[in-house]
Enzyme design. Structure first.
Site, short mmCIF file in Angstrom:
data_model
loop_
_atom_site.label_atom_id
_atom_site.label_comp_id
_atom_site.label_asym_id
_atom_site.label_seq_id
_atom_site.Cartn_x
_atom_site.Cartn_y
_atom_site.Cartn_z
N SER A 176 -7.99 -34.07 15.85
CA SER A 176 -7.13 -34.02 17.04
C SER A 176 -5.68 -34.16 16.62
CB SER A 176 -7.49 -35.14 18.01
OG SER A 176 -6.52 -35.22 19.05
N TYR A 181 -9.05 -43.63 20.19
CA TYR A 181 -9.34 -42.22 19.90
C TYR A 181 -8.59 -41.76 18.66
CZ TYR A 181 -9.84 -37.18 20.70
OH TYR A 181 -10.10 -35.85 20.57
#
Length: 248
Positions: free
Chosen positions: A143, A157
């Site tokens: 990501s 995350y």
């Protein structure tokens, strides 16, 4: 598009029922690969992707597997290899997007997010290697927030997606002698169900990219296809960005 670049090769895409995972599964199939995909929920969507793969003239498997469950993620690898006798490409795409203040996310959230986003790819790769040959590929999907975290609430995350960089480099060193390459792709904002380009924060997110827009899942899939192809034979341990300039 070369419809023969992956002919004779088999692939497993975790989290392949929607979004980037579905686009990757379809792109590999369009290039000639037989493709298995996993899903945790959404059996109908997974079967739809599998049907589209078969419509391209390729074999397909839709396998229910929770990437946070060690037995299930390893079982998906074993099922794919048993069905087709080999595994050439593993794309670790399945993930959970856990957000919230660090004061609010406790051990359960931590354990679940790490289990899916880090342990899952590690165990999938570990199982896949037993069935891979020289020239095989492992690609993980990270990501953009692993390298730029512009909003609060992304600690957990971002932590898990950052961990994939270390895993990728270590696996590349371990598996290089076997002729297996391992790479990591960090996508930027991508128009998916989980992060729609018309969502409430989309205008702000677009402004953080150099291109001023979201990616289409197919654009990310093209980069994955390159990393899985013979054209990337000398790339391993690399962290690649396809983020529209989010991190520049």
């Amino acid at each position: 598009m070369d419809t023969t670049e992956f002919r004779g090769r088999t692939a497993l895409v975790t989290g392949g029922a929607r979004g980037i995972g579905a686009a990757v599964a379809l792109r590999l199939a369009a290039g000639g690969a037989d493709v298995a995909l996993t899903y945790e929920q959404g059996k109908d969507r997974a079967e739809e992707v599998a049907a589209r793969i078969r419509g391209l003239g390729r074999r397909a498997l839709a396998l229910r597997a929770d990437s946070g469950d060690a037995a299930e993620v390893e079982g998906a690898v074993e099922r794919t290899a048993a069905e087709w006798g080999r595994l050439d490409v593993l794309v670790c795409n399945a993930g959970v997007y856990t957000t919230g203040a660090v004061t609010e996310l406790g051990p359960d959230a931590f354990d679940r997010t790490v289990a899916v986003n880090v342990r899952g790819p590690y165990l999938a790769a570990r199982a896949a290697v037993r069935h891979m040959r020289p020239g095989s590929r492992i690609v993980s999907i990270g990501s953009n927030v692993a390298e730029r975290t512009p909003f609060p609430g992304l600690t957990l995350y971002a932590l898990t997606k950052s961990a994939l960089a270390g895993m990728t480099k270590g696996l590349a060193r371990d598996l290089g002698p076997l002729g297996i390459t391992v790479n990591l792709l960090h996508p930027g904002p991508t128009d998916t169900d989980a992060n729609p380009a018309d969502g409430p924060f989309a205008e702000t997110v677009r402004g953080l990219t150099a291109l001023g827009r979201y990616a289409e899942p197919a654009e990310i899939a093209e980069v994955v296809a390159h990393l899985a192809s013979g054209g990337a034979s000398y790339m391993t341990g690399a962290v690649v960005h396809a983020d529209g300039g989010f991190t520049v």
